[in-house]
Design an enzyme around this catalytic site. Structure first.
Site, PDB file in Angstrom:
ATOM      1  N   GLY A  30       6.170   7.185   0.904  1.00 54.25           N
ATOM      2  CA  GLY A  30       7.219   7.620   2.001  1.00 54.25           C
ATOM      3  C   GLY A  30       8.092   6.189   2.301  1.00 54.25           C
ATOM      4  CB  CYS A  37      -0.715  -0.011   1.133  1.00 56.51           C
ATOM      5  SG  CYS A  37      -1.459  -1.548   1.528  1.00 56.51           S
ATOM      6  CB  ALA A  38       3.828   1.645  -2.219  1.00 60.61           C
ATOM      7  CB  ALA A  39       0.091   6.096  -3.216  1.00 54.71           C
ATOM      8  N   PRO A  40       1.726   7.747  -0.921  1.00 53.79           N
ATOM      9  CG  PRO A  40       2.280   9.904  -0.029  1.00 53.79           C
ATOM     10  CD  PRO A  40       1.359   8.581   0.033  1.00 53.79           C
ATOM     11  CD  GLU A  86      -2.220   3.211  -3.881  1.00 52.89           C
ATOM     12  OE1 GLU A  86      -1.517   3.194  -2.702  1.00 52.89           O
ATOM     13  OE2 GLU A  86      -3.277   3.602  -3.780  1.00 52.89           O
ATOM     14  CG  ASP A 118       1.862   2.444   5.810  1.00 50.68           C
ATOM     15  OD1 ASP A 118       1.447   2.603   7.269  1.00 50.68           O
ATOM     16  OD2 ASP A 118       2.171   3.395   5.244  1.00 50.68           O
ATOM     17  CB  CYS A 138      -1.295   6.584  10.552  1.00 51.65           C
ATOM     18  SG  CYS A 138      -2.372   6.968   9.521  1.00 51.65           S
ATOM     19  CG  ASP A 141      -7.573  -5.760  -5.277  1.00 53.24           C
ATOM     20  OD1 ASP A 141      -8.296  -4.825  -4.783  1.00 53.24           O
ATOM     21  OD2 ASP A 141      -7.525  -6.826  -4.464  1.00 53.24           O
TER      22      ASP A 141
HETATM   23  N1  SAM Z   1       2.805   3.474   2.616  1.00 48.44           N
HETATM   24  C1  SAM Z   1       2.554   4.879   2.193  1.00 48.44           C
HETATM   25  C2  SAM Z   1       3.313   5.996   2.499  1.00 48.44           C
HETATM   26  O1  SAM Z   1       4.425   5.811   3.382  1.00 48.44           O
HETATM   27  O2  SAM Z   1       3.733   6.973   1.624  1.00 48.44           O
HETATM   28  C3  SAM Z   1       1.051   5.437   2.671  1.00 48.44           C
HETATM   29  C4  SAM Z   1       0.095   4.380   2.485  1.00 48.44           C
HETATM   30  S1  SAM Z   1      -1.588   4.662   3.340  1.00 48.44           S
HETATM   31  C5  SAM Z   1      -1.449   4.704   4.817  1.00 48.44           C
HETATM   32  C6  SAM Z   1      -2.515   3.336   2.487  1.00 48.44           C
HETATM   33  C7  SAM Z   1      -2.622   3.196   0.954  1.00 48.44           C
HETATM   34  O3  SAM Z   1      -3.324   2.095   0.809  1.00 48.44           O
HETATM   35  C8  SAM Z   1      -3.350   4.268   0.218  1.00 48.44           C
HETATM   36  O4  SAM Z   1      -2.360   5.078  -0.622  1.00 48.44           O
HETATM   37  C9  SAM Z   1      -4.294   3.726  -0.296  1.00 48.44           C
HETATM   38  O5  SAM Z   1      -4.741   4.439  -1.750  1.00 48.44           O
HETATM   39  C10 SAM Z   1      -4.003   2.156  -0.396  1.00 48.44           C
HETATM   40  N2  SAM Z   1      -5.524   1.393  -0.333  1.00 48.44           N
HETATM   41  C11 SAM Z   1      -6.842   1.889  -0.077  1.00 48.44           C
HETATM   42  N3  SAM Z   1      -7.527   0.784  -0.058  1.00 48.44           N
HETATM   43  C12 SAM Z   1      -6.768  -0.265  -0.407  1.00 48.44           C
HETATM   44  C13 SAM Z   1      -6.985  -1.644  -0.539  1.00 48.44           C
HETATM   45  N4  SAM Z   1      -8.104  -2.217  -0.332  1.00 48.44           N
HETATM   46  N5  SAM Z   1      -5.941  -2.513  -0.761  1.00 48.44           N
HETATM   47  C14 SAM Z   1      -4.725  -1.865  -0.763  1.00 48.44           C
HETATM   48  N6  SAM Z   1      -4.458  -0.714  -0.531  1.00 48.44           N
HETATM   49  C15 SAM Z   1      -5.241   0.339  -0.453  1.00 48.44           C
END
Ligand code: SAM
Length: 469
Positions: free
Chosen positions: A126, A121-124, A145, A189, A242, A172
């Site tokens: 960090g 779950c990588a975007a953006p 992502e 994450d 978080c 996915d």
């Molecule tokens: N790891 C990122 C960073 O350090 O910049 C922040 C990640 S953020 C907490 C969680 C991410 O999970 C979002 O980018 C979101 O779009 C994605 N997400 C949302 N629903 C999801 C799903 N069903 N499966 C996987 N990722 C998902």
């Protein structure tokens, strides 16, 4: 003191280790803004270079984030948009608690061994930029992502970071099912209810509810169940959120241990970091809690688990006939532009040439079969019959050849370049070249006798006014 935090949140946190309602409310009321960033070791190799970047951001008061090697606190928040170093990928602006991932990775893996790592779950970006800095060239990072627009932002941030051992995918979690037993380390994450960021982004507070916490908890379970088959036997899972809510943190650890063959990896935590060690109620699994009233950072929960058995190790598919290899003539066209470090491969995809670190070159055939790949390694450029049109990714990497002309710009001229304006310089060189600020490359330009053609990507240009700087 009463705070603007939801009463249901405050009540639900009662009894959780480390939670102190009075100081928790106070720190949210005070709303101090903590600014931190992490330097890019690919681009800042000398102590002098690091000092110059930090000095330019703040002449005094910069201090180190204790649990990471490249992280710094700044005494106030400068305008990063108006800092050419930011656009050059010299650093990533990242919340300090999140940088604890470095310590968790170092304690649980041996990166020297060459790891296959998934940031699910990588975007953006960090955590991905942090992971990339930790991994040597013989490792692979797949940075994924699920949301398309966010995957584009992730790819842009990893382009800026400049590494050739990263693959960005837009999938996915369940699309990884065919990559059984593939990864040595999976970082989840997870998307969460976000209470850990309420001090920094108070507008998130109105979206919080106990129902949303329950929904996030279910989604976290689904994501983890989908991705666990892709983890190797003895591989490491690092789970983080978080959120302060136990339903998204400790309860998820217990759920994991109930349903999968996983064991907890406890980390030794120096007391002076003020990180709270928690234990789950059912299985005594340890996790780590970050509270903004106890340390300099926002809310974070993180835990490390190891897979006990299960999946057979993934076998790379045999490549029947190797596609994408360049001809001798095509390599000749590339050679004035690109350094080819030992082991790197150049790969032709349609008319685009990619520079791939060995681990990416080895993994790409298998990954391409299963995933939608947005970016692999460094795109060097577009290859025509007679010339290469260099790509922005090459400018942001460390692969550009030494003989490519580099023109140094002042800060004002660099910002004009980044706005995609003509920085108004006249030069003795003609033709393609890189523009740089304080030795850090910003992008491509074509130099003409009285002006330059600015090849900075339009979608990345600075929109902010730079007059009067
Ligand atoms: N790891 C990122 C960073 O350090 O910049 C922040 C990640 S953020 C907490 C969680 C991410 O999970 C979002 O980018 C979101 O779009 C994605 N997400 C949302 N629903 C999801 C799903 N069903 N499966 C996987 N990722 C998902």
């Amino acid at each position: 003191m009463s705070s603007h935090l939801p009463a249901a949140l405050l009540e639900s946190l009662e009894g959780i280790p480390g939670y102190n309602r009075a100081t928790f409310e106070q720190v949210h009321e005070a709303a101090e803004k903590v600014t931190s960033l992490r330097l890019n070791p690919n681009k800042l190799r000398s102590a002098n270079g690091i000092d110059k970047v930090l000095q330019s951001l703040s002449a005094t008061g910069v201090s180190k984030v204790p649990w990471t090697s490249q992280g710094y606190y700044l005494p106030q928040r400068p305008s990063f948009t108006l800092d050419p170093y930011f656009h050059a990928g010299a650093y990533y602006v990242q919340e300090a608690s999140s940088m604890f991932l470095e310590y968790a990775v170092k304690q649980t893996t041996d990166p020297g061994a060459g790891l296959k790592v998934l940031d699910l779950c990588a975007a953006p970006g960090g955590k991905s930029t942090l992971l990339q800095s930790l991994l040597p060239d013989n490792s692979l990072l797949v940075s994924n992502e699920v949301i398309k627009s966010r995957a584009a932002l992730l790819a842009d941030n990893l382009t800026k970071w400049g590494a050739a051992n990263v693959v960005v995918s837009n999938n996915d979690p369940k699309d990884f099912a065919a990559l059984q037993g593939y990864f040595d380390l999976v970082v989840v994450d997870a998307p969460c209810s976000g209470s850990g960021l309420f001090r920094r982004d108070p507008e998130l507070i109105s979206e919080w509810s106990l129902d949303h916490v329950a929904l996030c908890s279910q989604r976290q379970q689904r994501i983890l169940a989908d991705i666990l088959p892709a983890l190797k036997a003895s591989g490491v899972l690092i789970y983080s959120t978080c959120s302060f809510s136990a339903a998204e943190d400790e309860a998820i650890l217990d759920w994991l241990a109930d349903h999968f063959e996983l064991e907890n990896i406890p980390l030794p935590i120096p007391e002076e970091w003020n990180i709270i060690i928690t234990e789950t109620s059912k299985r005594n699994l340890s996790g780590y809690r970050f509270y903004p009233d106890r340390l300099k950072g926002e809310g974070l929960f993180l835990a490390c688990l190891r897979k006990k058995g299960g999946e057979k190790e993934f076998r790379e598919p045999k490549q029947k006939n190797k596609t994408g290899t360049l001809t001798a003539k095509q390599l000749d066209l590339l050679s004035p532009w690109v350094n080819k470090p030992a082991g790197y491969e150049f790969f032709l995809h349609q008319d685009e040439v990619l520079g791939l670190a060995p681990a990416v070159a080895a993994a790409l055939p298998a990954l391409q079969q299963q995933l939608y790949i947005r970016k692999a390694g460094v795109k060097l450029g577009q290859l025509g019959a007679k010339e290469l049109i260099p790509d922005h990714q090459l400018a942001m990497s460390t692969l550009a050849a030494e003989q490519v002309p580099v023109v140094e710009l002042s800060k004002q001229a660099a910002l004009q370049y980044l706005k995609k304006e003509d920085p108004g310089i006249s030069l003795p060189v003609k033709g393609w070249g890189l523009v740089a600020y304080e030795g850090m490359q910003l992008g491509w330009a074509k130099f003409l006798p009285n002006r330059i053609n600015n090849y900075y990507p339009k979608e990345l240009r600075i929109l902010k006014d730079i007059q009067g700087l």
